[in-house]
Design a protein around this motif. Structure first.
Motif, PDB file in Angstrom:
ATOM      1  N   LEU A  98     -20.058   2.055   4.881  1.00 49.45           N
ATOM      2  CA  LEU A  98     -21.043   1.014   4.570  1.00 49.45           C
ATOM      3  C   LEU A  98     -20.398  -0.365   4.457  1.00 49.45           C
ATOM      4  O   LEU A  98     -21.069  -1.340   4.131  1.00 49.45           O
ATOM      5  CB  LEU A  98     -21.753   1.351   3.247  1.00 49.45           C
ATOM      6  N   LEU A  99     -19.107  -0.449   4.748  1.00 52.15           N
ATOM      7  CA  LEU A  99     -18.365  -1.694   4.572  1.00 52.15           C
ATOM      8  C   LEU A  99     -17.824  -2.211   5.895  1.00 52.15           C
ATOM      9  O   LEU A  99     -17.856  -1.515   6.906  1.00 52.15           O
ATOM     10  CB  LEU A  99     -17.200  -1.465   3.595  1.00 52.15           C
ATOM     11  N   SER A 100     -17.312  -3.424   5.869  1.00 48.80           N
ATOM     12  CA  SER A 100     -16.603  -3.991   7.020  1.00 48.80           C
ATOM     13  C   SER A 100     -15.261  -4.516   6.523  1.00 48.80           C
ATOM     14  O   SER A 100     -15.046  -4.693   5.326  1.00 48.80           O
ATOM     15  CB  SER A 100     -17.416  -5.118   7.658  1.00 48.80           C
ATOM     16  N   GLY A 101     -14.346  -4.769   7.465  1.00 50.09           N
ATOM     17  CA  GLY A 101     -13.014  -5.188   7.066  1.00 50.09           C
ATOM     18  C   GLY A 101     -12.126  -4.000   6.779  1.00 50.09           C
ATOM     19  O   GLY A 101     -12.381  -2.878   7.232  1.00 50.09           O
ATOM     20  N   SER A 102     -11.054  -4.228   6.010  1.00 54.13           N
ATOM     21  CA  SER A 102     -10.138  -3.142   5.677  1.00 54.13           C
ATOM     22  C   SER A 102      -9.609  -3.323   4.259  1.00 54.13           C
ATOM     23  O   SER A 102      -9.571  -4.438   3.721  1.00 54.13           O
ATOM     24  CB  SER A 102      -8.980  -3.069   6.678  1.00 54.13           C
ATOM     25  N   LEU A 103      -9.200  -2.210   3.683  1.00 52.33           N
ATOM     26  CA  LEU A 103      -8.747  -2.197   2.292  1.00 52.33           C
ATOM     27  C   LEU A 103      -7.479  -1.365   2.184  1.00 52.33           C
ATOM     28  O   LEU A 103      -7.381  -0.306   2.812  1.00 52.33           O
ATOM     29  CB  LEU A 103      -9.835  -1.611   1.388  1.00 52.33           C
ATOM     30  N   ALA A 104      -6.536  -1.841   1.401  1.00 52.10           N
ATOM     31  CA  ALA A 104      -5.293  -1.095   1.171  1.00 52.10           C
ATOM     32  C   ALA A 104      -4.993  -1.028  -0.311  1.00 52.10           C
ATOM     33  O   ALA A 104      -5.299  -1.954  -1.074  1.00 52.10           O
ATOM     34  CB  ALA A 104      -4.128  -1.748   1.908  1.00 52.10           C
ATOM     35  N   LEU A 105      -4.408   0.067  -0.714  1.00 51.82           N
ATOM     36  CA  LEU A 105      -3.956   0.279  -2.086  1.00 51.82           C
ATOM     37  C   LEU A 105      -2.437   0.381  -2.083  1.00 51.82           C
ATOM     38  O   LEU A 105      -1.859   1.131  -1.294  1.00 51.82           O
ATOM     39  CB  LEU A 105      -4.557   1.580  -2.634  1.00 51.82           C
ATOM     40  N   CYS A 106      -1.792  -0.371  -2.959  1.00 55.02           N
ATOM     41  CA  CYS A 106      -0.339  -0.286  -3.133  1.00 55.02           C
ATOM     42  C   CYS A 106      -0.046  -0.076  -4.613  1.00 55.02           C
ATOM     43  O   CYS A 106      -0.208  -0.995  -5.417  1.00 55.02           O
ATOM     44  CB  CYS A 106       0.352  -1.569  -2.679  1.00 55.02           C
ATOM     45  N   ALA A 107       0.363   1.132  -4.981  1.00 55.60           N
ATOM     46  CA  ALA A 107       0.792   1.426  -6.344  1.00 55.60           C
ATOM     47  C   ALA A 107       2.310   1.545  -6.303  1.00 55.60           C
ATOM     48  O   ALA A 107       2.840   2.515  -5.765  1.00 55.60           O
ATOM     49  CB  ALA A 107       0.144   2.705  -6.854  1.00 55.60           C
ATOM     50  N   VAL A 108       2.997   0.557  -6.852  1.00 59.77           N
ATOM     51  CA  VAL A 108       4.443   0.447  -6.648  1.00 59.77           C
ATOM     52  C   VAL A 108       5.216   0.868  -7.890  1.00 59.77           C
ATOM     53  O   VAL A 108       4.708   0.863  -9.003  1.00 59.77           O
ATOM     54  CB  VAL A 108       4.832  -0.987  -6.237  1.00 59.77           C
ATOM     55  N   SER A 109       6.488   1.203  -7.667  1.00 61.63           N
ATOM     56  CA  SER A 109       7.308   1.774  -8.732  1.00 61.63           C
ATOM     57  C   SER A 109       8.334   0.824  -9.314  1.00 61.63           C
ATOM     58  O   SER A 109       9.075   1.224 -10.207  1.00 61.63           O
ATOM     59  CB  SER A 109       8.028   3.023  -8.204  1.00 61.63           C
ATOM     60  N   ASP A 110       8.418  -0.379  -8.848  1.00 62.32           N
ATOM     61  CA  ASP A 110       9.452  -1.275  -9.371  1.00 62.32           C
ATOM     62  C   ASP A 110       8.844  -2.652  -9.618  1.00 62.32           C
ATOM     63  O   ASP A 110       8.829  -3.503  -8.736  1.00 62.32           O
ATOM     64  CB  ASP A 110      10.613  -1.374  -8.378  1.00 62.32           C
ATOM     65  N   GLU A 111       8.335  -2.868 -10.821  1.00 64.92           N
ATOM     66  CA  GLU A 111       7.840  -4.183 -11.214  1.00 64.92           C
ATOM     67  C   GLU A 111       8.576  -4.698 -12.428  1.00 64.92           C
ATOM     68  O   GLU A 111       8.945  -5.860 -12.499  1.00 64.92           O
ATOM     69  CB  GLU A 111       6.333  -4.115 -11.512  1.00 64.92           C
ATOM     70  N   GLU A 112       8.826  -3.809 -13.373  1.00 62.66           N
ATOM     71  CA  GLU A 112       9.424  -4.229 -14.637  1.00 62.66           C
ATOM     72  C   GLU A 112      10.825  -4.805 -14.465  1.00 62.66           C
ATOM     73  O   GLU A 112      11.273  -5.608 -15.285  1.00 62.66           O
ATOM     74  CB  GLU A 112       9.471  -3.048 -15.626  1.00 62.66           C
ATOM     75  N   THR A 113      11.534  -4.404 -13.419  1.00 58.04           N
ATOM     76  CA  THR A 113      12.883  -4.930 -13.199  1.00 58.04           C
ATOM     77  C   THR A 113      12.957  -5.837 -11.973  1.00 58.04           C
ATOM     78  O   THR A 113      14.017  -6.010 -11.383  1.00 58.04           O
ATOM     79  CB  THR A 113      13.899  -3.777 -13.068  1.00 58.04           C
ATOM     80  N   GLY A 114      11.817  -6.406 -11.581  1.00 60.00           N
ATOM     81  CA  GLY A 114      11.858  -7.468 -10.572  1.00 60.00           C
ATOM     82  C   GLY A 114      11.121  -7.229  -9.282  1.00 60.00           C
ATOM     83  O   GLY A 114      10.812  -8.165  -8.557  1.00 60.00           O
ATOM     84  N   GLY A 115      10.846  -5.977  -8.926  1.00 58.72           N
ATOM     85  CA  GLY A 115      10.061  -5.709  -7.727  1.00 58.72           C
ATOM     86  C   GLY A 115      10.843  -5.522  -6.445  1.00 58.72           C
ATOM     87  O   GLY A 115      10.252  -5.390  -5.374  1.00 58.72           O
ATOM     88  N   LYS A 116      12.178  -5.479  -6.543  1.00 57.55           N
ATOM     89  CA  LYS A 116      13.004  -5.367  -5.335  1.00 57.55           C
ATOM     90  C   LYS A 116      12.649  -4.158  -4.495  1.00 57.55           C
ATOM     91  O   LYS A 116      12.629  -4.224  -3.264  1.00 57.55           O
ATOM     92  CB  LYS A 116      14.484  -5.322  -5.731  1.00 57.55           C
ATOM     93  N   TRP A 117      12.362  -3.005  -5.154  1.00 57.98           N
ATOM     94  CA  TRP A 117      12.055  -1.783  -4.420  1.00 57.98           C
ATOM     95  C   TRP A 117      10.566  -1.447  -4.453  1.00 57.98           C
ATOM     96  O   TRP A 117      10.176  -0.352  -4.076  1.00 57.98           O
ATOM     97  CB  TRP A 117      12.865  -0.607  -4.982  1.00 57.98           C
ATOM     98  N   GLY A 118       9.761  -2.397  -4.909  1.00 64.31           N
ATOM     99  CA  GLY A 118       8.320  -2.197  -4.991  1.00 64.31           C
ATOM    100  C   GLY A 118       7.569  -3.120  -4.057  1.00 64.31           C
ATOM    101  O   GLY A 118       7.685  -3.027  -2.832  1.00 64.31           O
ATOM    102  N   SER A 119       6.828  -4.064  -4.619  1.00 64.04           N
ATOM    103  CA  SER A 119       6.000  -4.959  -3.804  1.00 64.04           C
ATOM    104  C   SER A 119       6.824  -5.806  -2.845  1.00 64.04           C
ATOM    105  O   SER A 119       6.459  -5.989  -1.681  1.00 64.04           O
ATOM    106  CB  SER A 119       5.172  -5.865  -4.717  1.00 64.04           C
ATOM    107  N   LYS A 120       7.944  -6.324  -3.316  1.00 64.69           N
ATOM    108  CA  LYS A 120       8.801  -7.146  -2.453  1.00 64.69           C
ATOM    109  C   LYS A 120       9.282  -6.333  -1.258  1.00 64.69           C
ATOM    110  O   LYS A 120       9.269  -6.820  -0.113  1.00 64.69           O
ATOM    111  CB  LYS A 120       9.989  -7.669  -3.262  1.00 64.69           C
ATOM    112  N   TYR A 121       9.666  -5.102  -1.510  1.00 62.72           N
ATOM    113  CA  TYR A 121      10.138  -4.237  -0.433  1.00 62.72           C
ATOM    114  C   TYR A 121       9.039  -3.955   0.578  1.00 62.72           C
ATOM    115  O   TYR A 121       9.268  -4.014   1.798  1.00 62.72           O
ATOM    116  CB  TYR A 121      10.658  -2.927  -1.041  1.00 62.72           C
TER     117      TYR A 121
END
Length: 383
Positions: free
Chosen positions: A138-161
């Motif tokens: 029923l929607l248009s466009g696209s959606l993504a989910l990112c549940a990452v494991s490295d935020e508390e120590t800077g995100g190097k291996w999480g969102s940044k990666y």
């Protein structure tokens, strides 16, 4: 289907939502050391129940990132829902009335480390994504989910990666459910400028370094005007703490770092620091570039902001205000790539404290608001 029937479906599953958050808290994921595998197992199991096929993107074996995406009739607009799985560490837990990983529900609050920061927010996004996946036709466009494991120590291996790995995770817009309070939507955050120094005259030197707080940032005219009204300043004070409106767009000197607001460049502050240091031959200073981050901001006038405000009002009867923040989130990594990124989440009360706990009512509000906002953003019928 329209948005109001969708909302009723989400509300009908409240007990399931609560149970999921409790299970997520009961999967310890303190960072450091950063092993999130017990918690990610909970996420994967939950996502698979409505037929989602989550993927793991792993650079560090003990820190998997859980992702999923779908495309509807058209590929754009593309929205990212981002949350983190790791939580602030605990010691031996002896100062907790309940175990730090209890997930106990008592008097309308769910207890445990990460309940506020940010397992309630991540659970809310995962739940919202699951509902939207179910009705993606029923929607248009696209959606993504990112549940990452490295935020508390800077995100190097999480969102940044993730963002360095593949353009797929860049998107047109990103929303996040870090604890910011139901009365606000966060669109900016300060920079951290960290240094290490060796000195025997620290007290006098720190007194002089306070001069950096007198530096005036070069604010965008529109942002400066937006920040003047009393309701915006009151919302900042209520969400962050009394007096926060007076410092959120000014540099602040802390014990561990200097926080730089939007509109102020690091070199401007560094020049002042080095000028002060000339009078202290016994002292030395070194800027820790790896531990510093630029300020991150996006427009408070993007369409998703009004969509979030409108749908929050539908759920709680009050429109949140867009404000800048003092703390750091994964939003910065998207903003650095010129992708607008926003935070709407539960109250930060008890965050990272002993006996951390989150309001069940607020948790359910965040779920419903994100479901409805993304539904509208991706073209779902809103009557």
């Amino acid at each position: 289907m329209e948005s109001r029937p969708l909302l009723k479906l989400v509300e009908a599953d409240a007990e399931s939502h609560i149970s999921f958050l409790q299970s997520l808290i009961r999967g310890p994921s303190p960072n450091p050391p950063g092993d999130t595998r017990l918690a990610t197992d909970v996420l994967i199991s939950y996502l698979r129940s409505p037929g989602v096929s989550p993927e793991m993107i792993v650079q560090q074996a003990h820190m998997p990132n859980i992702v999923s995406s779908f495309t509807c009739s058209t590929p754009r607009p593309r929205l990212i829902m981002n949350g983190h799985i790791d939580v602030f560490p605990v010691s031996d837990g002896k100062d907790w009335a309940r175990g730090p990983w209890s997930g106990d529900l008592v008097a309308g609050r769910i207890h445990g480390r990460g309940a506020v920061d940010m397992k309630a927010g991540t659970a809310a996004l995962v739940i919202a994504y699951s509902f939207l996946y179910r009705y993606r036709h029923l929607l248009s466009g696209s959606l993504a989910l990112c549940a990452v494991s490295d935020e508390e120590t800077g995100g190097k291996w999480g969102s940044k990666y993730l963002l360095e790995l593949d353009e797929e995770w860049k998107s047109d817009c990103m929303i996040n459910a870090e604890p910011g309070g139901l009365g606000t939507i966060r669109f900016a955050e300060k920079r951290t400028l960290r240094s290490k120094s060796a000195t025997r005259i620290a007290a006098r030197l720190i007194g002089e370094l306070a001069k950096v707080e007198e530096i005036v940032p070069n604010l965008d005219v529109g942002l400066g005007e937006y920040m003047k009204p009393g309701d915006v300043r009151a919302a900042i004070d209520e969400a962050i703490g009394e007096g926060a409106a007076g410092i959120v767009l000014k540099p602040t000197l802390n014990i561990a770092d200097i926080r730089l607001p939007v509109g102020l460049k690091a070199w401007q502050v560094v020049d002042v620091i080095y000028g002060i240091m000339e009078g202290y031959s016994e002292a030395s200073v070194e800027i820790q570039e790896a531990a510093s981050n630029p300020a991150a901001a996006c427009s408070h006038g993007q369409p998703i902001v009004e969509i979030l405000r409108r749908n929050a009002e539908l759920v709680i009867g009050k429109r949140p205000l867009a404000i800048p923040s003092v703390g750091g989130t994964n939003c910065k990594f998207w903003r650095y790539k010129e992708v607008p990124a926003y935070v709407f989440g539960v109250s930060p009360e008890t965050m990272a404290a002993s006996n951390e706990s989150v309001s069940v009512d607020e948790f359910l509000v965040v779920i419903k608001t994100h479901v409805l906002a993304v539904w509208e953003y991706l073209g779902g019928k809103t009557r």
